[in-house]
Design an enzyme around this catalytic site. Structure first.
Site, PDB file in Angstrom:
ATOM      1  N   CYS A 151      64.927  43.392 -28.725  1.00 12.88           N
ATOM      2  CA  CYS A 151      65.150  42.552 -29.905  1.00 12.88           C
ATOM      3  C   CYS A 151      65.720  43.381 -31.048  1.00 12.88           C
ATOM      4  O   CYS A 151      66.705  42.995 -31.689  1.00 12.88           O
ATOM      5  CB  CYS A 151      63.835  41.888 -30.313  1.00 12.88           C
ATOM      6  N   CYS A 152      65.115  44.534 -31.312  1.00 13.12           N
ATOM      7  CA  CYS A 152      65.614  45.408 -32.382  1.00 13.12           C
ATOM      8  C   CYS A 152      67.024  45.909 -32.071  1.00 13.12           C
ATOM      9  O   CYS A 152      67.848  46.077 -32.976  1.00 13.12           O
ATOM     10  CB  CYS A 152      64.677  46.598 -32.570  1.00 13.12           C
ATOM     11  N   CYS A 158      60.845  41.888 -40.075  1.00 14.12           N
ATOM     12  CA  CYS A 158      61.013  40.513 -39.601  1.00 14.12           C
ATOM     13  C   CYS A 158      59.649  39.820 -39.530  1.00 14.12           C
ATOM     14  O   CYS A 158      58.633  40.455 -39.222  1.00 14.12           O
ATOM     15  CB  CYS A 158      61.657  40.519 -38.222  1.00 14.12           C
ATOM     16  N   CYS A 201      57.058  40.173 -36.543  1.00 10.50           N
ATOM     17  CA  CYS A 201      56.506  41.501 -36.258  1.00 10.50           C
ATOM     18  C   CYS A 201      55.914  42.176 -37.488  1.00 10.50           C
ATOM     19  O   CYS A 201      55.729  43.395 -37.500  1.00 10.50           O
ATOM     20  CB  CYS A 201      57.597  42.395 -35.665  1.00 10.50           C
ATOM     21  N   CYS A 216      61.940  50.826 -35.422  1.00  6.77           N
ATOM     22  CA  CYS A 216      62.882  49.837 -34.891  1.00  6.77           C
ATOM     23  C   CYS A 216      64.028  50.494 -34.129  1.00  6.77           C
ATOM     24  O   CYS A 216      64.694  49.849 -33.326  1.00  6.77           O
ATOM     25  CB  CYS A 216      63.436  48.973 -36.017  1.00  6.77           C
TER      26      CYS A 216
END
Length: 275
Positions: A162-163, A245, A248, A271
């Site tokens: 995702c990062c 975000c 998280c 990240c």
């Protein structure tokens, strides 16, 4: 006398507020902190990047090491001025907009500095409101970089992935054509950041990375923000000490590690932008 029109934000689409615009107002918070040795905004003459050519001379390891040694302990304004003089319009600043300390400091030295914001599509609405507030306050040359994927649930099962698509790739794209970038990275933020140099090689991107606040403490940041009466991110008052975000990021108890609220249910601590 006619007023200069505000800068236009360079982005694909306007900032979105997925949960509706926040009802909380961006407000000023007065910090009660001990006195600090941080130098107030500089008396240096502002540097115009439009009058400074992009550096075309390659930067070798010796120059980076020499700059890191010479600028260790120097006022942050001097570090910014060195970077602007060395890299000209090839320099950009990246900002998470958890605060605007580095922005305030840097644009005081380089008014036309490009500021990069990574809109991951998962920011808190308060963060997006804060970005707009800061952009208007400083008339920023704001570059908004977004992921090339739509909303999904990857954060539930693949945090690193995702990062990678929402932060790392958009930053890589935003820095294409640049020679150097500045970040607000500080040594005292986390053990993984304890070795942060004021000037370093970004091996991943082949650029020079400049960290003007590397030696600053939490108290230094708070003192500067209070002295300059800077706008404060609304979520700080709700216990969010490190803001990323929304899926998280969680609040942390008073006195706890500020970054304990990031990826709290996993062993992840970074990240990947600064690795």
């Amino acid at each position: 006398m006619d007023r200069k029109p505000p800068r236009r934000v360079r982005q694909e689409r306007p900032l979105r507020f997925p949960f509706g615009k926040p009802t909380k107002l961006i407000r000023q918070v007065r910090f009660r902190v001990p006195s600090s040795s941080v130098v107030a905004p500089s008396l240096l003459d502002p540097v115009s990047l439009h009058q400074t050519a992009v550096s075309i001379q390659p930067v070798g390891s010796r120059e980076i090491a020499a700059a890191a040694l010479a600028l260790e302990g120097a006022p942050a304004e001097e570090i910014v001025a060195w970077a602007a003089g060395r890299f000209g319009s090839g320099l950009a600043l990246t900002a998470s907009f958890q605060d605007c300390v580095l922005i305030d400091l840097a644009v005081g030295v380089v008014p036309d500095l490009s500021v990069v914001f990574l809109d991951t599509q998962y920011h808190f609405p308060e963060t997006l409101a804060y970005v707009e507030h800061v952009r208007e306050r400083y008339d920023l040359d704001l570059v908004v970089s977004r992921p090339r994927v739509g909303l999904d649930d990857r954060w539930r099962s693949d945090l690193d992935g995702c990062c990678a698509v929402r932060k790392i790739e958009p930053l890589d794209r935003a820095l294409v054509g640049r020679s150097a970038w500045m970040s607000g990275l500080r040594r005292d933020e986390a053990p993984a950041r304890a070795g942060t140099q004021v000037v370093a090689r970004d091996e991943r991107r082949g650029l020079v990375k400049v960290n003007p606040l590397a030696t600053w403490s939490d108290d230094d940041v708070a003192h500067y923000a209070a002295e300059r009466d800077l706008p404060v991110h609304p979520l700080l008052a709700s216990g969010y000490r490190s803001i990323g975000c929304w899926p998280c990021t969680t609040p942390v108890a008073a006195g706890a590690d500020p970054r304990a609220g990031r990826w709290a249910a996993s062993e992840k601590t970074e990240c990947g932008l600064h690795l």
